[in-house]
Enzyme design. Sequence first.
Site, PDB file in Angstrom:
ATOM      1  CG  ASP A  28      -0.364   0.196   2.517  1.00 17.66           C
ATOM      2  OD1 ASP A  28       0.871   0.398   2.586  1.00 17.66           O
ATOM      3  OD2 ASP A  28      -1.092   0.164   3.527  1.00 17.66           O
ATOM      4  CB  ILE A  29       0.121   4.635  -1.173  1.00 19.00           C
ATOM      5  CG1 ILE A  29      -0.038   4.058  -2.592  1.00 19.00           C
ATOM      6  CG2 ILE A  29       0.795   6.000  -1.219  1.00 19.00           C
ATOM      7  CD1 ILE A  29      -0.978   4.846  -3.479  1.00 19.00           C
ATOM      8  CG  ASN A  82      -6.871  10.732  -0.312  1.00 17.50           C
ATOM      9  OD1 ASN A  82      -6.653  11.079  -1.466  1.00 17.50           O
ATOM     10  ND2 ASN A  82      -7.302   9.530  -0.006  1.00 17.50           N
ATOM     11  CG  HIS A 131     -10.915  12.343  -1.295  1.00 18.91           C
ATOM     12  ND1 HIS A 131     -10.474  11.191  -0.696  1.00 18.91           N
ATOM     13  CD2 HIS A 131     -11.409  13.118  -0.291  1.00 18.91           C
ATOM     14  CE1 HIS A 131     -10.718  11.234   0.600  1.00 18.91           C
ATOM     15  NE2 HIS A 131     -11.280  12.407   0.877  1.00 18.91           N
ATOM     16  CG  ASP A 171      -9.730   9.100  -6.920  1.00 15.31           C
ATOM     17  OD1 ASP A 171      -9.514   8.445  -5.876  1.00 15.31           O
ATOM     18  OD2 ASP A 171     -10.850   9.542  -7.227  1.00 15.31           O
ATOM     19  CD  GLU A 219      -4.617   3.192   1.945  1.00 14.56           C
ATOM     20  OE1 GLU A 219      -4.243   3.410   3.115  1.00 14.56           O
ATOM     21  OE2 GLU A 219      -5.807   3.229   1.609  1.00 14.56           O
TER      22      GLU A 219
END
Length: 310
Positions: A173-174, A181, A186, A190, A217
Amino acid sequence: MFSVMVQNAKTGTMIETPEREVAVINQTFCDMFDIPGPPNQYVGLKSNQLFLSHAPMLKDPARFLKTVESTVYSKESIVDEEITFINGKIYARDYIPIYEGHVYIGHYWEYRDITEKKKAECDLRKANKKLEMLSMKDGLTGLNNRRSLDKQLEIEWEYAQKEKEPLSFLLFDIDYFKAYNDTYGHIQGDECLKEVANIAKSVVFDEPAFIARYGGEEFGILLPRANQYEAIKMAEAIRQQVEQRGIIHQASDLFKCVTISVGIMTVVPSENIPPISIVHQADQALYEAKRTGRNRISVYSHHKEADSNV
């Protein structure tokens, strides 16, 4: 009344005597087989003469004639047997042996044009297939989604178990994505997800890998027949490329750019281990990677949750 009904029917109808002579035939039947009218002129003729002279318009004339003969010989009713013509028309054929009491007195043939019905069924199957494919895709990144990954995992697990081969799973994941965000919004978040997805896709492009957005994520990569070393090599390639892309992330506590953390699990599946365990254990390794500093790889071990940190 029967004669009027048959002659005006939308289905092709022919009735034969036991000797295979035409007793009743309508215009619709003639039109289907491209037989010139009027139909009454064929009463008394052998029906196989009509088929033989017009068999070339059938997609498989030899099979058609053989089927007719075997059907008449068996005297067993047939319903909805499909016949395809070279002009693309598809007909459903019914056959009924005619008895008066226990005396056999002839054959009844009926042909119905089902071309549009078959086309509609084909279109429906294509639409359903497209919907199924869409249901297996993540709308944002274009990757496979969690549902499709779970399904593929079952397939690969069964294969690896049978062949006694390793199966690896990467879950990444990030880092500090919530902060990303909160800082950039957002919409930009994205775009970040799509960028990371594209990086991962480019790394696994030539590999027998199954990549999916697992949720939020998080991304998962299933690597059939890949040992732990190969899984680490791929994970490190993705981690490096994400870091080198230099996506600005001022809210990160690391390098002020977007980075990822990766958890890895490799196993040779067996009957007493559920497939989902590989995901849970990769998740534990991912947690360890984040606990020990992020922007790194952790490999799950049964003895120690992370026996390798990069």
